[in-house]
Design a protein around this motif. Structure first.
Motif, short mmCIF file in Angstrom:
data_model
loop_
_atom_site.label_atom_id
_atom_site.label_comp_id
_atom_site.label_asym_id
_atom_site.label_seq_id
_atom_site.Cartn_x
_atom_site.Cartn_y
_atom_site.Cartn_z
N ASN A 207 42.00 -30.36 96.93
CA ASN A 207 42.25 -31.75 97.24
C ASN A 207 43.30 -32.29 96.28
OD1 ASN A 207 40.31 -32.92 99.41
ND2 ASN A 207 39.06 -31.51 98.25
N GLN A 208 43.30 -33.61 96.10
CA GLN A 208 44.21 -34.24 95.15
C GLN A 208 43.44 -35.14 94.21
OE1 GLN A 208 46.96 -36.14 97.83
NE2 GLN A 208 48.11 -34.28 98.20
N VAL A 209 42.22 -34.73 93.87
CA VAL A 209 41.37 -35.52 92.99
C VAL A 209 41.99 -35.59 91.60
CG1 VAL A 209 39.11 -35.65 91.89
CG2 VAL A 209 39.30 -34.95 94.28
N GLY A 210 42.15 -36.82 91.08
CA GLY A 210 42.81 -37.00 89.79
C GLY A 210 41.88 -37.31 88.65
N SER A 211 40.62 -37.67 88.94
CA SER A 211 39.68 -38.00 87.86
C SER A 211 38.25 -37.94 88.36
CB SER A 211 39.97 -39.40 87.31
OG SER A 211 39.74 -40.39 88.32
N VAL A 212 37.32 -37.78 87.43
CA VAL A 212 35.90 -37.87 87.72
C VAL A 212 35.26 -38.74 86.65
CG1 VAL A 212 35.71 -35.64 88.89
CG2 VAL A 212 35.43 -35.74 86.42
N ASP A 213 34.15 -39.33 86.98
CA ASP A 213 33.43 -40.20 86.05
C ASP A 213 32.26 -39.42 85.46
OD1 ASP A 213 31.78 -42.09 84.79
OD2 ASP A 213 32.47 -43.69 86.10
N PRO A 214 32.37 -38.92 84.22
CA PRO A 214 31.31 -38.07 83.65
C PRO A 214 30.01 -38.81 83.42
CG PRO A 214 32.95 -38.62 81.99
CD PRO A 214 33.49 -39.13 83.29
N GLN A 215 30.09 -40.12 83.13
CA GLN A 215 28.86 -40.88 82.87
C GLN A 215 28.02 -40.98 84.13
OE1 GLN A 215 28.22 -41.45 79.86
NE2 GLN A 215 30.26 -41.10 79.01
#
Length: 576
Positions: free
Chosen positions: A502-510
């Protein structure tokens, strides 16, 4: 005044010393003041070559502010402040600790990882309340005998040291639940280890072990055993009697045979990749009733038995880089989410089918069952017997596989007739992949009580509606996105997220940490410029795939070591 007397009992001169007189600028007074209130002190990454006396004496000396101002408010009375229970002095340059450690008897957590310690002081035996001790990434060659006095210790992390043996009496740590001895120089594990009856997780990876003690089966609570990267040629048959074992890692050893597991009814993941296993037989498979992940990559397998169909729960099967020339068609009836076949001399499946991915391979194998299997004629007939309004719906899949399949139709909407065809049948899987739908079909809610697997990949979804949260048993979701939809973080039952290519640029670890059931996260081939260190706190992840992203760290060498190494690397770099 009772606390004052108790502290003074530790050091008769306590009332005549001024705190902070030897701290200089290495430990700000404000940090000490806050620590006296919270009971926690974090001195990580301060370039310390020794621990200042004011730290050891934080609960003994009168604080400096008390000498400067004798008019305390109710919340400022130093004699009522909290004993230090958590001390973090990791990522420094400490070569030793002094016996002044005994001045902190209330400690429950001591974190000294990433220093240059070659030994521990004998005074460590006086930390009777200690529950978590992290000494990883140091230079310890032996452990002091006194460490066996820590009877309340639950977590002990000793990875990345230079240990060559285990101390006598180690089995006295009867409360120990999590023990990490990976990346040391151990050649044996003492049989007395079996007395660690509370142990839930044991990591022995990256040592020089040639065998495991037969007595290991006495660890009745052990769920996670990691023996990756050792010199094991065989596994004791007694290991098969470990009834609580759920995760077993045996990658990168010298195994020639796959062990049998008649008593390991809870085993969910078995990783035996990168060994020398030549044969897979029905006896090896028939007891793996709960297996979800089977990793057999980089072995010498020549075939896969038809009995593979016995693994009803199997979700991930890695057969890559073996000598397999054909696959049993029965494999197509498994509800696999991931099937790796690269690096095999397969003759019965065209390369173009394999390149299309798992679902296409399974469909192909299913079609061969119908074409070639005499016992499948009735099923084929049943598939053809559809109502006129249901001519495009696979009734056979609904009835026998509990799957609602309307994939590869290039449809912009899922017709009502697809949902109408379900009738009173139970559906556990939905496959609407390879269409042109822009939103989640609203009638998916009708399946909320039974469906666990949903494949919506290769569509035109730009967001996900909250209705997806109503699927009460959803554990697997396959999507294609430019960003991780916010709603996913709210589906706490999810066990698998496959969002590669995909083109996922970030994830939220919290938010991801709150997803306690998530064990597999595939983020390969996306646009991640950086991996947040806090992702390392997602300790329930068993498979984290990050290859093919433009980030610089973790380096490829870390990624190759596997999920546990990646998570550890990230945790060690969480800013304080």
């Amino acid at each position: 005044m009772s606390r004052l007397k108790r502290v003074a009992g530790l050091d008769p001169r306590a009332g005549f010393k001024a705190g902070g007189r030897d701290c200089g600028t290495s430990v700000p007074q404000g940090l000490l003041k806050a620590a006296r209130k919270s009971g926690q002190l974090n001195l990580s990454g301060r370039n310390l070559s020794e621990v200042p006396q004011c730290v050891w004496r934080i609960n003994v000396d009168i604080p400096e502010e008390a000498n400067q101002n004798l008019s305390f408010g109710a919340t400022e009375r130093w004699w009522e402040q909290t004993d230090l229970t958590k001390l973090i002095i990791s990522n420094n340059k400490l070569q030793s600790l002094t016996d002044d450690l005994r001045l902190l008897p209330a400690l429950t957590v001591l974190d000294i990882h990433d220093n240059q310690l070659t030994s521990l002081p004998s005074a460590i035996r006086e930390l009777a309340n200690l529950q978590k001790l992290n000494i990883s990434h140091n230079k310890l060659k032996i452990l002091p005998e006194e460490i066996t006095n820590l009877r309340n210790l639950k977590c002990l992390y000793l990875q990345h040291n230079e240990l060559i043996c285990i101390s006598e009496g180690f089995e006295q740590l009867s409360s120990l639940e999590d023990l990490d001895l990976s990346n040391n120089r151990l050649t044996t594990v003492p049989a007395s280890f079996s007395s660690l009856s509370s142990l839930v997780r044991l990591n022995l990876s990256s040592n020089q072990l040639k065998s495991l003690p037969a007595e290991i089966n006495r660890m009745k609570r052990l769920k996670h055993l990691d023996c990756n990267s050792n010199l094991l040629e065989t596994i004791p048959p007694e290991l098969a009697a470990m009834e609580s074992l759920e995760l077993l890692y045996l990658r990168r050893n010298k195994l020639r045979f796959l062990p049998e597991f008649p008593s390991c009814s809870l085993l969910k993941e078995l990783h035996v990749g990168e060994n020398q296993i030549e044969m897979l037989e029905a006896e090896h498979l028939k007891h793996l009733n709960s297996i979800l992940v089977l990793d057999l990559r980089d072995n010498k397998l020549k075939s896969v038995p038809d009995e593979i169909i016995l693994l009803h729960s199997l979700e991930r099967l890695d057969l890559s880089n073996n000598d397999i020339s054909s696959l049993p068609y029965s494999l197509g009836n498994l509800h696999l989410k991931f099937l790796a076949l690269e690096g095999n001399p397969l003759r019965t499946i065209r390369r173009e089918i394999i390149n299309k991915g798992t679902q296409e391979v399974l469909k192909y194998l299913q079609s061969k069952i119908k074409d070639d299997g005499p016992s499948q004629r009735d099923s084929a007939t049943e598939t053809a017997m559809t109502l006129p309004s249901e001519s495009r719906v696979n009734i056979h899949a609904i009835i026998t596989l509990k799957m609602l399949d309307y994939s590869d139709k290039q449809a912009t909407l899922i017709p009502d007739e697809v949902f109408d065809a379900v009738k009173s049948n139970i559906i556990t899987s939905v496959n609407f992949s390879k269409n042109q739908i822009c939103e989640i079909p609203k009638r998916m809610v009708e399946l909320k009580e039974t469906v666990s697997d949903v494949n919506l990949s290769f569509n035109k979804l730009s967001s996900i509606s909250l209705e997806l949260c109503m699927l009460q048993k959803l554990t697997f979701l396959d999507l294609r996105f430019k960003m991780l939809p916010e709603v996913l973080y709210r589906i706490f039952t999810l066990e698998t997220i496959l969002i590669s290519n995909n083109q996922v640029g970030s994830v939220d670890p919290q938010k991801m940490k709150m997803m306690e059931n998530l064990t597999t996260l595939d983020l390969q081939n996306n646009d991640l410029l950086q991996i947040p260190p806090e992702l390392g706190n997602c300790v329930n992840l068993r498979t984290l795939l990050l290859d093919g992203n433009p980030f610089r760290v973790p380096r490829a060498a870390i990624l190759m070591k596997g999920t546990a190494a990646i998570l550890e690397y990230l945790r060690d770099r969480i800013p304080t």
